[in-house]
Scaffold this active site. Structure first.
Site, mmCIF file in Angstrom:
data_model
loop_
_atom_site.group_PDB
_atom_site.id
_atom_site.type_symbol
_atom_site.label_atom_id
_atom_site.label_comp_id
_atom_site.label_asym_id
_atom_site.label_seq_id
_atom_site.Cartn_x
_atom_site.Cartn_y
_atom_site.Cartn_z
ATOM 1 N N CYS A 44 0.842 -1.192 0.000
ATOM 2 C CA CYS A 44 0.000 0.000 0.000
ATOM 3 C C CYS A 44 0.884 1.252 0.000
ATOM 4 C CB CYS A 44 -0.914 0.005 1.233
ATOM 5 S SG CYS A 44 -2.059 1.409 1.263
ATOM 6 N N ASP A 88 0.448 3.760 1.741
ATOM 7 C CA ASP A 88 0.365 4.369 3.077
ATOM 8 C C ASP A 88 1.753 4.764 3.602
ATOM 9 O OD1 ASP A 88 -1.917 4.043 5.614
ATOM 10 O OD2 ASP A 88 0.180 4.528 6.067
ATOM 11 N N ARG A 140 2.818 5.184 6.461
ATOM 12 C CA ARG A 140 3.259 4.590 7.735
ATOM 13 C C ARG A 140 3.911 3.231 7.556
ATOM 14 N NH1 ARG A 140 -2.605 5.218 10.196
ATOM 15 N NH2 ARG A 140 -2.976 4.489 8.076
ATOM 16 N N HIS A 153 -1.928 -3.831 5.209
ATOM 17 C CA HIS A 153 -1.760 -3.382 6.596
ATOM 18 C C HIS A 153 -3.131 -3.186 7.236
ATOM 19 C CE1 HIS A 153 -2.708 0.976 5.899
ATOM 20 N NE2 HIS A 153 -2.419 0.631 4.674
ATOM 21 N N CYS A 165 -6.134 0.007 6.962
ATOM 22 C CA CYS A 165 -5.918 0.595 5.632
ATOM 23 C C CYS A 165 -7.092 1.501 5.257
ATOM 24 C CB CYS A 165 -5.746 -0.519 4.603
ATOM 25 S SG CYS A 165 -5.429 0.112 2.936
#
Ligand code: CO
Length: 216
Positions: free
Chosen positions: A42, A44, A46, A98, A101
């Protein structure tokens, strides 16, 4: 110092530190990349694939998109996979999702965000297939966690269905596809134990997931 100047300054420090521990590091990298792993994850911010898995530049080939999807007709993802498998000869493809999400959550809750809704529609299709499991979850969080996990497994199967991987298996190339999920709250990658090493593994996992769709 502006935010971007700070990035450039930090970069100089990082490059100097890398050279200090291994003087010819960048010179060596400029001549060759020989990663053993392809990461499909992803976008993302983080999730940090390289740092999180202790990998240096040159050790991980990476494709990222919203909600770590392997869409059958996504030329971007397919091209990355083809180059990784056929040219770089990576041995492992790691599909990593994750928990928490935002893409999966938006799909689950049918949130309208714009163009991206069309991309997230793929996850809504997954959610429809596994609605019995999702309905059985006893909280909103548990339902989201479940869909994040199932989405990874579905993308592992999608990766296994690509001509790139199927052709590699047929010609006897060693290539494994793994499904991992990352917990943002503890920084740990977990193996969902759905590794595919062959066409047989793909068929077996497909049958297992059909049972899951029936709630078995
Ligand atoms: Co995400």
């Amino acid at each position: 110092m502006s935010k971007l100047e700070k990035l450039l300054a930090a970069n100089k420090i990082w490059a100097a530190q890398m050279k200090e521990t291994d003087a010819p590091f960048f010179e060596r990298l400029s001549e060759l990349q020989a990663p053993k792993f392809l990461w499909i994850g992803c976008s993302d911010s983080r999730v940090m694939p390289n740092a999180g898995a202790g990998l240096l530049p040159g050790e991980l080939f990476v494709h990222r998109n919203i909600a770590n999807l392997v869409v059958h007709t996504d030329m971007n993802c397919l091209s990355v996979m083809q180059f990784a498998v056929e040219v770089l000869q990576v041995e492992h493809i790691i599909v990593c999702g994750h928990y928490g999400c935002g893409g999966v959550q938006a799909a689950l809750e049918n949130t309208r965000l714009g163009l991206i809704d069309n991309w997230l529609r793929h996850i809504q299709d997954v959610g429809r297939d596994y609605r019995l499991i999702l309905e059985a979850a006893d909280s909103r969080e548990a339902r989201l966690d479940k869909l994040c996990e199932i989405n990874v497994i579905e993308q592992v199967m999608n990766a296994g269905q690509t001509t790139v991987v199927q052709d590699a298996w047929r010609r006897g190339q060693t290539i494994s596809i793994h499904g991992w999920i990352y917990h943002i709250t503890d920084g740990i990658f977990r193996d969902l134990q759905v590794t595919l090493d062959s066409l047989e593994d793909l068929n077996d996992l497909g049958l297992k997931m059909i049972d899951k769709q029936k709630g078995e």
